[in-house]
Design a protein around this motif. Structure first.
Motif, PDB file in Angstrom:
ATOM      1  N   ALA A  43       0.839  -1.197   0.000  1.00  0.00           N
ATOM      2  CA  ALA A  43       0.000   0.000   0.000  1.00  0.00           C
ATOM      3  C   ALA A  43       0.877   1.251   0.000  1.00  0.00           C
ATOM      4  CB  ALA A  43      -0.904   0.000   1.220  1.00  0.00           C
ATOM      5  N   GLN A  44       0.462   2.274  -0.736  1.00  0.00           N
ATOM      6  CA  GLN A  44       1.244   3.513  -0.854  1.00  0.00           C
ATOM      7  C   GLN A  44       1.552   4.138   0.494  1.00  0.00           C
ATOM      8  OE1 GLN A  44       2.583   3.237  -4.119  1.00  0.00           O
ATOM      9  NE2 GLN A  44       2.710   5.393  -3.674  1.00  0.00           N
ATOM     10  N   ASP A  45       0.600   4.128   1.429  1.00  0.00           N
ATOM     11  CA  ASP A  45       0.842   4.760   2.724  1.00  0.00           C
ATOM     12  C   ASP A  45       1.865   3.996   3.562  1.00  0.00           C
ATOM     13  OD1 ASP A  45      -0.964   2.636   3.128  1.00  0.00           O
ATOM     14  OD2 ASP A  45      -1.936   3.647   4.816  1.00  0.00           O
ATOM     15  N   ALA A  46       2.130   2.739   3.224  1.00  0.00           N
ATOM     16  CA  ALA A  46       3.136   1.958   3.942  1.00  0.00           C
ATOM     17  C   ALA A  46       4.555   2.380   3.567  1.00  0.00           C
ATOM     18  CB  ALA A  46       2.946   0.466   3.662  1.00  0.00           C
ATOM     19  N   TRP A  47       4.701   3.121   2.496  1.00  0.00           N
ATOM     20  CA  TRP A  47       6.024   3.575   2.059  1.00  0.00           C
ATOM     21  C   TRP A  47       6.472   4.819   2.818  1.00  0.00           C
ATOM     22  CZ3 TRP A  47       9.168   1.056  -1.321  1.00  0.00           C
ATOM     23  CH2 TRP A  47       8.600   0.041  -2.078  1.00  0.00           C
ATOM     24  N   VAL A  48       5.541   5.481   3.471  1.00  0.00           N
ATOM     25  CA  VAL A  48       5.839   6.744   4.133  1.00  0.00           C
ATOM     26  C   VAL A  48       5.962   6.548   5.640  1.00  0.00           C
ATOM     27  CG1 VAL A  48       5.010   9.102   4.522  1.00  0.00           C
ATOM     28  CG2 VAL A  48       4.636   8.000   2.315  1.00  0.00           C
ATOM     29  N   ILE A  49       7.046   7.035   6.214  1.00  0.00           N
ATOM     30  CA  ILE A  49       7.291   6.936   7.649  1.00  0.00           C
ATOM     31  C   ILE A  49       6.675   8.150   8.334  1.00  0.00           C
ATOM     32  CG2 ILE A  49       9.082   6.918   9.436  1.00  0.00           C
ATOM     33  CD1 ILE A  49      10.858   5.447   7.361  1.00  0.00           C
ATOM     34  N   GLN A  50       5.848   7.903   9.317  1.00  0.00           N
ATOM     35  CA  GLN A  50       5.168   8.975  10.042  1.00  0.00           C
ATOM     36  C   GLN A  50       5.652   9.064  11.487  1.00  0.00           C
ATOM     37  OE1 GLN A  50       3.229  11.118   8.563  1.00  0.00           O
ATOM     38  NE2 GLN A  50       3.052  10.056   6.623  1.00  0.00           N
ATOM     39  N   ASN A  66      15.158  11.433  -1.058  1.00  0.00           N
ATOM     40  CA  ASN A  66      14.442  10.259  -0.562  1.00  0.00           C
ATOM     41  C   ASN A  66      13.762  10.533   0.770  1.00  0.00           C
ATOM     42  OD1 ASN A  66      14.847   8.364  -2.649  1.00  0.00           O
ATOM     43  ND2 ASN A  66      16.949   8.094  -1.984  1.00  0.00           N
ATOM     44  N   ILE A  67      14.445  11.253   1.654  1.00  0.00           N
ATOM     45  CA  ILE A  67      13.857  11.568   2.951  1.00  0.00           C
ATOM     46  C   ILE A  67      12.620  12.439   2.770  1.00  0.00           C
ATOM     47  CG2 ILE A  67      14.236  12.889   5.084  1.00  0.00           C
ATOM     48  CD1 ILE A  67      15.492  10.091   5.107  1.00  0.00           C
ATOM     49  N   GLU A  68      12.718  13.463   1.941  1.00  0.00           N
ATOM     50  CA  GLU A  68      11.569  14.346   1.723  1.00  0.00           C
ATOM     51  C   GLU A  68      10.386  13.588   1.128  1.00  0.00           C
ATOM     52  OE1 GLU A  68      13.377  17.428  -0.588  1.00  0.00           O
ATOM     53  OE2 GLU A  68      14.217  18.406   1.191  1.00  0.00           O
ATOM     54  N   LYS A  69      10.667  12.589   0.317  1.00  0.00           N
ATOM     55  CA  LYS A  69       9.599  11.810  -0.316  1.00  0.00           C
ATOM     56  C   LYS A  69       8.968  10.808   0.653  1.00  0.00           C
ATOM     57  CE  LYS A  69       8.685   8.803  -4.270  1.00  0.00           C
ATOM     58  NZ  LYS A  69       9.241   8.208  -5.494  1.00  0.00           N
ATOM     59  N   TYR A  70       9.799  10.088   1.403  1.00  0.00           N
ATOM     60  CA  TYR A  70       9.300   8.991   2.219  1.00  0.00           C
ATOM     61  C   TYR A  70       9.196   9.295   3.718  1.00  0.00           C
ATOM     62  CZ  TYR A  70       9.990   6.315  -2.017  1.00  0.00           C
ATOM     63  OH  TYR A  70       9.925   5.855  -3.312  1.00  0.00           O
ATOM     64  N   VAL A  71       9.796  10.397   4.155  1.00  0.00           N
ATOM     65  CA  VAL A  71       9.742  10.776   5.568  1.00  0.00           C
ATOM     66  C   VAL A  71       9.492  12.286   5.643  1.00  0.00           C
ATOM     67  CG1 VAL A  71      10.873  10.473   7.805  1.00  0.00           C
ATOM     68  CG2 VAL A  71      11.551   9.022   5.898  1.00  0.00           C
ATOM     69  N   PRO A  72       8.296  12.706   5.249  1.00  0.00           N
ATOM     70  CA  PRO A  72       8.026  14.129   5.084  1.00  0.00           C
ATOM     71  C   PRO A  72       8.168  14.975   6.346  1.00  0.00           C
ATOM     72  CG  PRO A  72       6.000  12.856   4.970  1.00  0.00           C
ATOM     73  CD  PRO A  72       7.135  11.882   4.971  1.00  0.00           C
ATOM     74  N   GLN A  73       8.065  14.382   7.517  1.00  0.00           N
ATOM     75  CA  GLN A  73       8.168  15.133   8.764  1.00  0.00           C
ATOM     76  C   GLN A  73       9.558  15.075   9.380  1.00  0.00           C
ATOM     77  OE1 GLN A  73       4.960  13.844  11.293  1.00  0.00           O
ATOM     78  NE2 GLN A  73       3.492  13.978   9.643  1.00  0.00           N
ATOM     79  N   ALA A  74      10.522  14.553   8.670  1.00  0.00           N
ATOM     80  CA  ALA A  74      11.875  14.391   9.209  1.00  0.00           C
ATOM     81  C   ALA A  74      12.562  15.726   9.431  1.00  0.00           C
ATOM     82  CB  ALA A  74      12.719  13.543   8.257  1.00  0.00           C
ATOM     83  N   LYS A  75      13.395  15.744  10.440  1.00  0.00           N
ATOM     84  CA  LYS A  75      14.293  16.867  10.675  1.00  0.00           C
ATOM     85  C   LYS A  75      15.564  16.543   9.891  1.00  0.00           C
ATOM     86  CE  LYS A  75      16.490  20.199  12.928  1.00  0.00           C
ATOM     87  NZ  LYS A  75      16.352  21.565  12.561  1.00  0.00           N
ATOM     88  N   ILE A  76      15.977  17.464   9.012  1.00  0.00           N
ATOM     89  CA  ILE A  76      17.170  17.248   8.191  1.00  0.00           C
ATOM     90  C   ILE A  76      18.251  18.216   8.622  1.00  0.00           C
ATOM     91  CG2 ILE A  76      18.124  17.311   5.858  1.00  0.00           C
ATOM     92  CD1 ILE A  76      15.307  16.613   4.825  1.00  0.00           C
ATOM     93  N   VAL A  77      19.428  17.676   8.915  1.00  0.00           N
ATOM     94  CA  VAL A  77      20.584  18.472   9.316  1.00  0.00           C
ATOM     95  C   VAL A  77      21.745  18.080   8.419  1.00  0.00           C
ATOM     96  CG1 VAL A  77      22.212  18.958  11.185  1.00  0.00           C
ATOM     97  CG2 VAL A  77      19.799  18.563  11.711  1.00  0.00           C
ATOM     98  N   GLU A  78      22.469  19.059   7.921  1.00  0.00           N
ATOM     99  CA  GLU A  78      23.646  18.791   7.088  1.00  0.00           C
ATOM    100  C   GLU A  78      24.893  19.262   7.826  1.00  0.00           C
ATOM    101  OE1 GLU A  78      25.297  20.364   2.876  1.00  0.00           O
ATOM    102  OE2 GLU A  78      23.272  19.523   2.857  1.00  0.00           O
TER     103      GLU A  78
END
Length: 87
Positions: free
Chosen positions: A11-18, A40-52
């Motif tokens: 299922a499409q919603d199973a691909w996204v980490i919440q 990939n993070i923005e696509k599959y983990v939309p609520q992620a905190k991203i630090v570079e």
């Protein structure tokens, strides 16, 4: 069954980490480029905190103190309890 068929059954919603997620990108990583990881993070983990961080592939070795600061701040921001708890 091909790999494509297996993936189409998920299922499409199973691909996204919440769940709360921290993604640490290494600015000078030639193996796993920040652009590739962030896409990939923005696509599959939309609520992620991203630090570079300003380092190469081995973030934990090259930027140990800074990485620990980032982790601690992120964990404290979850509101679960203090990251500096005593055992």
């Amino acid at each position: 069954m091909t790999d494509g068929a297996v993936f189409s059954e998920i299922a499409q919603d199973a691909w996204v980490i919440q769940k709360p997620t921290l993604f640490v990108a290494a600015k000078y990583d030639a193996v796993a480029t920040p652009a590739m990881g962030k896409a990939n993070i923005e696509k599959y983990v939309p609520q992620a905190k991203i630090v570079e961080l300003e380092c190469g592939h081995w973030v934990q070795l090259e930027q140990t103190e800074r990485l620990n600061e980032v982790w601690e701040k992120w964990i404290e921001g979850l509101g679960l309890r203090s990251a500096k708890s005593t055992l």
